[in-house]
Design an enzyme around this catalytic site. Structure first.
Site, PDB file in Angstrom:
ATOM      1  N   GLY A  45      57.251  -4.864  28.459  1.00  0.00           N
ATOM      2  CA  GLY A  45      57.475  -6.177  27.874  1.00  0.00           C
ATOM      3  C   GLY A  45      56.521  -7.197  28.455  1.00  0.00           C
ATOM      4  O   GLY A  45      55.757  -6.918  29.380  1.00  0.00           O
ATOM      5  N   ALA A  50      54.345 -13.302  32.865  1.00  0.00           N
ATOM      6  CA  ALA A  50      54.317 -11.984  33.506  1.00  0.00           C
ATOM      7  C   ALA A  50      54.292 -10.872  32.469  1.00  0.00           C
ATOM      8  O   ALA A  50      54.707 -11.050  31.326  1.00  0.00           O
ATOM      9  CB  ALA A  50      55.535 -11.816  34.413  1.00  0.00           C
ATOM     10  N   VAL A  52      55.420  -6.640  32.259  1.00  0.00           N
ATOM     11  CA  VAL A  52      56.248  -5.643  32.939  1.00  0.00           C
ATOM     12  C   VAL A  52      55.834  -4.251  32.469  1.00  0.00           C
ATOM     13  O   VAL A  52      55.705  -4.004  31.267  1.00  0.00           O
ATOM     14  CB  VAL A  52      57.753  -5.872  32.662  1.00  0.00           C
ATOM     15  N   LYS A  67      56.738  -5.651  37.712  1.00  0.00           N
ATOM     16  CA  LYS A  67      56.525  -6.948  37.076  1.00  0.00           C
ATOM     17  C   LYS A  67      55.332  -7.629  37.729  1.00  0.00           C
ATOM     18  O   LYS A  67      55.360  -7.974  38.914  1.00  0.00           O
ATOM     19  CB  LYS A  67      57.780  -7.819  37.216  1.00  0.00           C
ATOM     20  N   ASP A 177      68.600 -19.697  32.604  1.00  0.00           N
ATOM     21  CA  ASP A 177      68.041 -19.159  31.354  1.00  0.00           C
ATOM     22  C   ASP A 177      68.807 -17.900  30.928  1.00  0.00           C
ATOM     23  O   ASP A 177      68.208 -16.894  30.549  1.00  0.00           O
ATOM     24  CB  ASP A 177      66.556 -18.857  31.520  1.00  0.00           C
TER      25      ASP A 177
END
Length: 361
Positions: A45, A50, A52, A67, A177
């Site tokens: 992802g 960032a 991953v 990550k 979040d």
């Protein structure tokens, strides 16, 4: 008493203990390791700051998630950020996530196994977080495939989420979040709270910066002048997620007067709110509805804490055991595993998110 890690988390932490001599029940205490200690696999992802990747520990053969903070095509293509601002944003996200995961050890919070502040990848500077791998992905994608979950399953996942948040808040870690995209599913299909890049760590009190994802932000977050309590904002967001688990759609578009559903909440017209949602989704139990109404209190100071929400009658009802949850989810997802893996990965990275306008300023 401090909760111990889940068995899968413990096994991975033990590998770090053997190499780094650290306490395997501490979430993020492992000594720094380098990217060269791992074989880099496919990309899992990408976020705002960032990327991953799947990783394989070359010494112990343990699969992890790597990550790389500071390496993201999204940040590179963001015209609003100068290179210096992008690096500063990535450094803040790395420091937040590292501090948060070092502070919390809980079965339903993603484990930080190791870290490295200075890495190079494809000629670019990055920071590395070695994280527990969650092969069943985001709960968001499960919802895409299954829609609304059976209320027993939804209640089981909700309890895991709220229990993890309570452990975070006990350590003055406020996520800021919470959303389905940041909730991962481990190999046994249990939940992991992840992505603490926007978290506040080690301090409580009112904050004035607007931070979060629009569909999950509490109403007071939109009014930064008076300040907001990040703990109560987490309660609002977690209640939105709990609603989505059982209904298959968000409770509001945004917590602002422009949203019809929010106006019903604000005017205490819950009968209209539920009638409209139930036209397109299941009818929930009275206990589930009452829980949602408590958590979506539009008045910040009247909204219960995470600890109070955990004492709600909803969580006195039966939940699934870990074995029952795993068996149920494996059976439920079985019809969906015939999608070709590369096609699924591509779709996952490109999919349209629920209320995905993300900001922190």
């Amino acid at each position: 008493p401090r909760l111990r890690l889940a068995p899968g988390q413990m096994a991975m932490a033990l590998c770090c203990q053997q190499q780094c001599g650290d306490d395997p029940n501490r979430s993020g205490g492992a000594s720094p390791r380098n990217l060269g200690d791992f074989n880099l696999g496919r990309q899992l992802g990408e976020g705002a700051s960032a990327s991953v990747y799947e990783g394989l520990d070359t010494e112990f053969g343990v699969r992890v998630a790597l990550k790389l903070v500071g390496i993201s095509s999204k940040s590179a293509s963001n015209a609003l950020l100068t290179p210096i601002a992008a690096r500063s944003s990535a450094a803040t996200a790395y420091a937040n996530e590292k501090s948060a995961l070092e502070a919390v050890a809980h079965p339903h919070v993603l484990s930080l196994l190791s870290h490295s502040d200075r890495e190079q990848h494809k000629g670019r500077r990055a920071s590395l977080l070695v994280l527990e791998r969650c092969p069943n992905g985001e709960i968001y994608h499960v919802m895409e495939k299954l829609g609304a979950l059976d209320e027993l399953v939804a209640r089981t996942y909700a309890h895991q989420l709220w229990d993890a948040l309570a452990a975070c808040h006990d350590q003055l870690v406020f996520h800021r979040d919470i959303k389905p995209e940041n909730l991962l599913l481990a190999e046994d299909w249990s939940l992991r709270v992840a992505d603490f890049g926007l978290a506040t760590v080690g301090r409580a009190g009112l904050m004035t910066n607007t931070c979060g994802t629009s569909g999950y932000m509490a109403p007071e977050v939109y009014r930064p002048r008076g300040g907001h309590d990040p703990a109560r904002a987490d309660v609002w967001a977690a209640t939105c997620v709990t609603f989505i688990l059982a209904m298959g759609s968000p409770p509001v578009t945004t917590a602002s007067p422009e949203c019809w559903f929010f106006r019903q909440i604000q005017n205490n017209r819950w009968d209209h709110f539920w009638k409209a949602h139930e036209k397109f989704g299941p009818t929930l139990s009275e206990e589930f509805k009452a829980f949602i109404q408590r958590g979506l209190n539009p008045i910040m100071l009247a909204r219960p804490s995470v600890a109070t929400m955990l004492e709600d009658p909803l969580f006195k009802l039966p939940a699934m055991s870990s074995t029952e949850l795993q068996s149920y989810m494996q059976a439920a997802m079985m019809p969906h595993i015939d999608v070709h893996e590369e096609e699924l990965e591509s779709r996952d990275r490109k999919s349209t998110r629920l209320n995905s306008s993300h900001l922190c300023n």
